[in-house]
Design a protein around this motif. Structure first.
Motif, PDB file in Angstrom:
ATOM      1  N   ILE A 175     112.552  -3.528 -64.954  1.00 59.11           N
ATOM      2  CA  ILE A 175     112.361  -4.851 -64.113  1.00 59.11           C
ATOM      3  C   ILE A 175     112.479  -5.537 -62.858  1.00 59.11           C
ATOM      4  N   GLN A 176     113.122  -4.992 -62.744  1.00 63.80           N
ATOM      5  CA  GLN A 176     114.105  -5.409 -60.942  1.00 63.80           C
ATOM      6  C   GLN A 176     111.999  -4.889 -59.832  1.00 63.80           C
ATOM      7  N   ASN A 177     111.735  -3.730 -60.693  1.00 60.73           N
ATOM      8  CA  ASN A 177     109.924  -3.503 -59.858  1.00 60.73           C
ATOM      9  C   ASN A 177     109.103  -4.066 -59.815  1.00 60.73           C
ATOM     10  N   TYR A 178     108.671  -4.594 -61.095  1.00 65.25           N
ATOM     11  CA  TYR A 178     107.573  -5.019 -61.611  1.00 65.25           C
ATOM     12  C   TYR A 178     107.642  -6.598 -62.193  1.00 65.25           C
ATOM     13  N   THR A 179     107.114  -7.293 -61.795  1.00 61.90           N
ATOM     14  CA  THR A 179     106.953  -8.575 -63.397  1.00 61.90           C
ATOM     15  C   THR A 179     106.126  -9.223 -63.100  1.00 61.90           C
TER      16      THR A 179
END
Length: 139
Positions: free
Chosen positions: A108-112
């Motif tokens: 979730i930190q890399n793709y939103t």
């Protein structure tokens, strides 16, 4: 993140019956040129590592459609900081049809967000991080 989603959705609200004139993907960068219904041109650039592209003709009416931006955390479950999905067979097939399945298992930190270009089906889909550099200009 809401400001990004609202900003992109506001721009994409002008893309109904737009014409995808050109798209180019190289070095994790997708560039798109879209002719809007009022003869304005929308130029976009996004960083992405995950891209789905259906083989479709780049001429009318096959390249006419609309863009949509989906905030992944609003449609997928999160488990151990990764997108996950639970549901029955029908739900999984709907997620696959909308190309949300591209995000399954991603951090979730890399793709939103998921961005799609569709007409009768999704022709182009890619996953981005709203924190990365992007460009959306209407000329």
């Amino acid at each position: 993140m809401k400001n990004f989603t609202e900003e992109i959705q506001n721009i994409f609200s002008k893309t109904g019956d737009s014409e995808l004139k050109n798209y180019f993907y190289k070095n994790n960068q997708i560039k798109l040129e879209v002719l809007l219904f009022d003869d304005e041109t929308l130029n976009m650039e996004f960083e992405t590592e995950i891209l789905y592209c259906k083989n479709f003709e780049q001429k009318s009416p096959f390249n006419k459609g609309y863009f949509k931006c989906v905030e992944l955390s609003s449609v997928l479950e999160i488990n151990n900081n990764h997108y996950t999905f639970s549901g029955n067979f029908s739900d999984i097939m709907k997620a696959q049809k909308a190309k949300i399945n591209l995000a399954f298992g991603l951090n979730i930190q890399n793709y939103t967000h998921l961005i799609t270009f569709s007409n009768s089906t999704v022709n182009l889909a890619f996953i981005i991080n709203y924190k990365n550099r992007y460009k959306c200009n209407i000329e």
